[in-house]
Design a protein around this motif. Structure first.
Motif, mmCIF file in Angstrom:
data_model
loop_
_atom_site.group_PDB
_atom_site.id
_atom_site.type_symbol
_atom_site.label_atom_id
_atom_site.label_comp_id
_atom_site.label_asym_id
_atom_site.label_seq_id
_atom_site.Cartn_x
_atom_site.Cartn_y
_atom_site.Cartn_z
ATOM 1 N N ASN A 66 -9.000 5.667 6.311
ATOM 2 C CA ASN A 66 -7.648 6.212 6.504
ATOM 3 C C ASN A 66 -6.863 5.426 7.546
ATOM 4 O O ASN A 66 -5.660 5.191 7.396
ATOM 5 C CB ASN A 66 -7.726 7.680 6.933
ATOM 6 N N ASP A 67 -7.536 5.013 8.615
ATOM 7 C CA ASP A 67 -6.862 4.269 9.682
ATOM 8 C C ASP A 67 -6.749 2.781 9.366
ATOM 9 O O ASP A 67 -5.865 2.096 9.892
ATOM 10 C CB ASP A 67 -7.610 4.452 11.006
ATOM 11 N N ALA A 68 -7.656 2.279 8.522
ATOM 12 C CA ALA A 68 -7.624 0.854 8.175
ATOM 13 C C ALA A 68 -6.469 0.526 7.236
ATOM 14 O O ALA A 68 -5.910 -0.575 7.294
ATOM 15 C CB ALA A 68 -8.946 0.439 7.536
ATOM 16 N N MET A 69 -6.100 1.470 6.389
ATOM 17 C CA MET A 69 -5.053 1.192 5.402
ATOM 18 C C MET A 69 -3.741 0.729 6.035
ATOM 19 O O MET A 69 -3.191 -0.313 5.645
ATOM 20 C CB MET A 69 -4.816 2.416 4.523
ATOM 21 N N PRO A 70 -3.190 1.441 7.032
ATOM 22 C CA PRO A 70 -1.939 0.951 7.629
ATOM 23 C C PRO A 70 -2.092 -0.397 8.326
ATOM 24 O O PRO A 70 -1.130 -1.168 8.398
ATOM 25 C CB PRO A 70 -1.551 2.056 8.618
ATOM 26 N N ILE A 71 -3.290 -0.694 8.820
ATOM 27 C CA ILE A 71 -3.526 -1.998 9.443
ATOM 28 C C ILE A 71 -3.379 -3.104 8.398
ATOM 29 O O ILE A 71 -2.714 -4.123 8.628
ATOM 30 C CB ILE A 71 -4.929 -2.048 10.086
ATOM 31 N N LEU A 72 -3.993 -2.897 7.235
ATOM 32 C CA LEU A 72 -3.905 -3.896 6.162
ATOM 33 C C LEU A 72 -2.471 -4.057 5.676
ATOM 34 O O LEU A 72 -2.003 -5.182 5.449
ATOM 35 C CB LEU A 72 -4.811 -3.492 4.993
ATOM 36 N N LEU A 73 -1.781 -2.941 5.522
ATOM 37 C CA LEU A 73 -0.403 -3.007 5.032
ATOM 38 C C LEU A 73 0.504 -3.709 6.035
ATOM 39 O O LEU A 73 1.405 -4.463 5.645
ATOM 40 C CB LEU A 73 0.112 -1.594 4.737
ATOM 41 N N GLU A 74 0.264 -3.480 7.313
ATOM 42 C CA GLU A 74 1.062 -4.153 8.342
ATOM 43 C C GLU A 74 0.841 -5.661 8.300
ATOM 44 O O GLU A 74 1.749 -6.446 8.583
ATOM 45 C CB GLU A 74 0.704 -3.612 9.725
ATOM 46 N N GLN A 75 -0.370 -6.069 7.927
ATOM 47 C CA GLN A 75 -0.690 -7.491 7.803
ATOM 48 C C GLN A 75 -0.239 -8.060 6.458
ATOM 49 O O GLN A 75 -0.486 -9.225 6.171
ATOM 50 C CB GLN A 75 -2.200 -7.693 7.961
ATOM 51 N N GLN A 76 0.406 -7.220 5.649
ATOM 52 C CA GLN A 76 0.877 -7.593 4.310
ATOM 53 C C GLN A 76 -0.280 -8.055 3.424
ATOM 54 O O GLN A 76 -0.172 -9.019 2.671
ATOM 55 C CB GLN A 76 1.973 -8.664 4.393
ATOM 56 N N ARG A 77 -1.381 -7.319 3.554
ATOM 57 C CA ARG A 77 -2.545 -7.571 2.724
ATOM 58 C C ARG A 77 -2.806 -6.351 1.852
ATOM 59 O O ARG A 77 -2.312 -5.254 2.126
ATOM 60 C CB ARG A 77 -3.764 -7.906 3.588
ATOM 61 N N SER A 78 -3.594 -6.546 0.805
ATOM 62 C CA SER A 78 -3.859 -5.476 -0.149
ATOM 63 C C SER A 78 -5.344 -5.120 -0.137
ATOM 64 O O SER A 78 -6.199 -6.011 -0.168
ATOM 65 C CB SER A 78 -3.448 -5.920 -1.558
ATOM 66 N N PRO A 79 -5.677 -3.835 -0.099
ATOM 67 C CA PRO A 79 -7.090 -3.451 -0.120
ATOM 68 C C PRO A 79 -7.730 -3.762 -1.465
ATOM 69 O O PRO A 79 -7.078 -3.693 -2.512
ATOM 70 C CB PRO A 79 -7.045 -1.939 0.130
ATOM 71 N N LEU A 80 -9.000 -4.110 -1.440
ATOM 72 C CA LEU A 80 -9.714 -4.422 -2.673
ATOM 73 C C LEU A 80 -9.992 -3.155 -3.478
ATOM 74 O O LEU A 80 -10.262 -2.093 -2.920
ATOM 75 C CB LEU A 80 -11.045 -5.118 -2.371
ATOM 76 N N THR A 81 -9.946 -3.296 -4.803
ATOM 77 C CA THR A 81 -10.343 -2.213 -5.697
ATOM 78 C C THR A 81 -11.857 -2.260 -5.897
ATOM 79 O O THR A 81 -12.528 -3.222 -5.510
ATOM 80 C CB THR A 81 -9.662 -2.346 -7.063
ATOM 81 N N LEU A 82 -12.376 -1.233 -6.543
ATOM 82 C CA LEU A 82 -13.816 -1.181 -6.806
ATOM 83 C C LEU A 82 -14.267 -2.384 -7.636
ATOM 84 O O LEU A 82 -15.257 -3.043 -7.307
ATOM 85 C CB LEU A 82 -14.153 0.133 -7.519
ATOM 86 N N GLU A 83 -13.550 -2.675 -8.712
ATOM 87 C CA GLU A 83 -13.970 -3.786 -9.574
ATOM 88 C C GLU A 83 -13.848 -5.126 -8.851
ATOM 89 O O GLU A 83 -14.629 -6.053 -9.107
ATOM 90 C CB GLU A 83 -13.179 -3.796 -10.881
ATOM 91 N N GLU A 84 -12.903 -5.233 -7.923
ATOM 92 C CA GLU A 84 -12.781 -6.467 -7.138
ATOM 93 C C GLU A 84 -13.948 -6.612 -6.167
ATOM 94 O O GLU A 84 -14.404 -7.730 -5.898
ATOM 95 C CB GLU A 84 -11.445 -6.474 -6.399
ATOM 96 N N GLY A 85 -14.428 -5.493 -5.652
ATOM 97 C CA GLY A 85 -15.609 -5.539 -4.797
ATOM 98 C C GLY A 85 -16.835 -6.011 -5.559
ATOM 99 O O GLY A 85 -17.628 -6.818 -5.057
ATOM 100 N N ILE A 86 -16.988 -5.521 -6.784
ATOM 101 C CA ILE A 86 -18.096 -5.976 -7.628
ATOM 102 C C ILE A 86 -17.965 -7.471 -7.897
ATOM 103 O O ILE A 86 -18.942 -8.222 -7.818
ATOM 104 C CB ILE A 86 -18.134 -5.181 -8.949
ATOM 105 N N ALA A 87 -16.744 -7.915 -8.194
ATOM 106 C CA ALA A 87 -16.520 -9.338 -8.468
ATOM 107 C C ALA A 87 -16.870 -10.196 -7.253
ATOM 108 O O ALA A 87 -17.533 -11.233 -7.375
ATOM 109 C CB ALA A 87 -15.066 -9.570 -8.875
ATOM 110 N N LEU A 88 -16.441 -9.760 -6.078
ATOM 111 C CA LEU A 88 -16.685 -10.533 -4.863
ATOM 112 C C LEU A 88 -18.176 -10.738 -4.621
ATOM 113 O O LEU A 88 -18.631 -11.855 -4.345
ATOM 114 C CB LEU A 88 -16.044 -9.823 -3.667
ATOM 115 N N ILE A 89 -18.958 -9.670 -4.756
ATOM 116 C CA ILE A 89 -20.390 -9.758 -4.484
ATOM 117 C C ILE A 89 -21.144 -10.423 -5.635
ATOM 118 O O ILE A 89 -22.210 -11.003 -5.439
ATOM 119 C CB ILE A 89 -20.959 -8.362 -4.176
ATOM 120 N N THR A 90 -20.585 -10.353 -6.827
ATOM 121 C CA THR A 90 -21.178 -11.088 -7.949
ATOM 122 C C THR A 90 -21.151 -12.588 -7.668
ATOM 123 O O THR A 90 -22.142 -13.296 -7.881
ATOM 124 C CB THR A 90 -20.415 -10.784 -9.256
#
Length: 211
Positions: free
Chosen positions: A125-149
């Motif tokens: 909950n607290d990390a989300m505004p930090i990412l948005l302030e940095q103009q970054r987008s949080p990873l989705t579940l399928e993107e997490g699978i892709a990254l670790i694959t």
């Protein structure tokens, strides 16, 4: 550099059974993803490319085209297979949150990925505004699978990561971490901090129609 890396990631997906999960031959699968190669080759090479926990790009297959539970089992980290505490149907319940635009094709490139070392011990909950302030987008579940694959060794005992970009309507946030020396897809509560969990993010999502 990026050309060879794109080819490596495409080969990884084929070897891990993604064409079969998508109901395609390897040649058909390759043909569908091939247009993304020129986008990968056009990406700049930055100093951050060598930074721990940072990846220039990842080839992501959309969740409609693969079985999330099988994909986790296909991941190998230090000769240990991955696993999920959720079955295929439960994984599919986690969909992109409002504000995240996923490209329309079968697959896309996710760029400038960070596994969230700076947000360790920060609640989702607290990390989300930090990412948005940095103009970054949080990873989705399928993107997490892709990254670790593609980069299984990015997952570390002291730096797993939450996937804030997918939710299913309750207070859970999915996350990747090491359990019994194996890559694990599980979930945590959005309001709970963990010293070993950061929040992964990316800079952009690209496909051949939206460079």
């Amino acid at each position: 550099m990026h050309k060879a890396e794109f080819e490596r990631q495409l080969t990884t997906l084929i070897q891990k059974g993604y064409p079969e999960m998508a109901g395609m031959t390897a040649d058909e699968f390759t043909k569908n993803l091939a247009p993304l190669q020129s986008l990968a080759e056009a990406l700049p090479i930055q100093e951050d490319d060598q930074q721990e926990g940072f990846v220039p790009f990842v080839l992501v297959v959309k969740g409609d085209w693969f079985d999330g539970e099988k994909a986790m089992q296909a991941i190998q980290r230090q000769k240990k297979a991955g696993f999920s505490v959720m079955d295929t149907e439960e994984i599919r319940r986690f969909t992109p949150i409002e504000g995240i635009e996923i490209p329309t094709g079968m697959a896309y490139l996710m760029t400038e990925i960070d596994t969230g070392k700076e947000t360790l011990n920060v609640t989702p909950n607290d990390a989300m505004p930090i990412l948005l302030e940095q103009q970054r987008s949080p990873l989705t579940l399928e993107e997490g699978i892709a990254l670790i694959t593609h980069f299984p060794d990015l997952l570390k005992k002291n730096n797993g990561f939450s996937l804030l970009g997918s939710r299913c309507g309750d207070r859970r946030v999915t996350a990747m971490w090491i359990s019994e020396n194996k890559p694990k897809l599980g979930w945590c509560w959005a309001g709970n901090p963990h010293t070993w969990l950061g929040s992964a993010s990316c800079q952009a999502r690209l496909d051949e129609k939206k460079p």
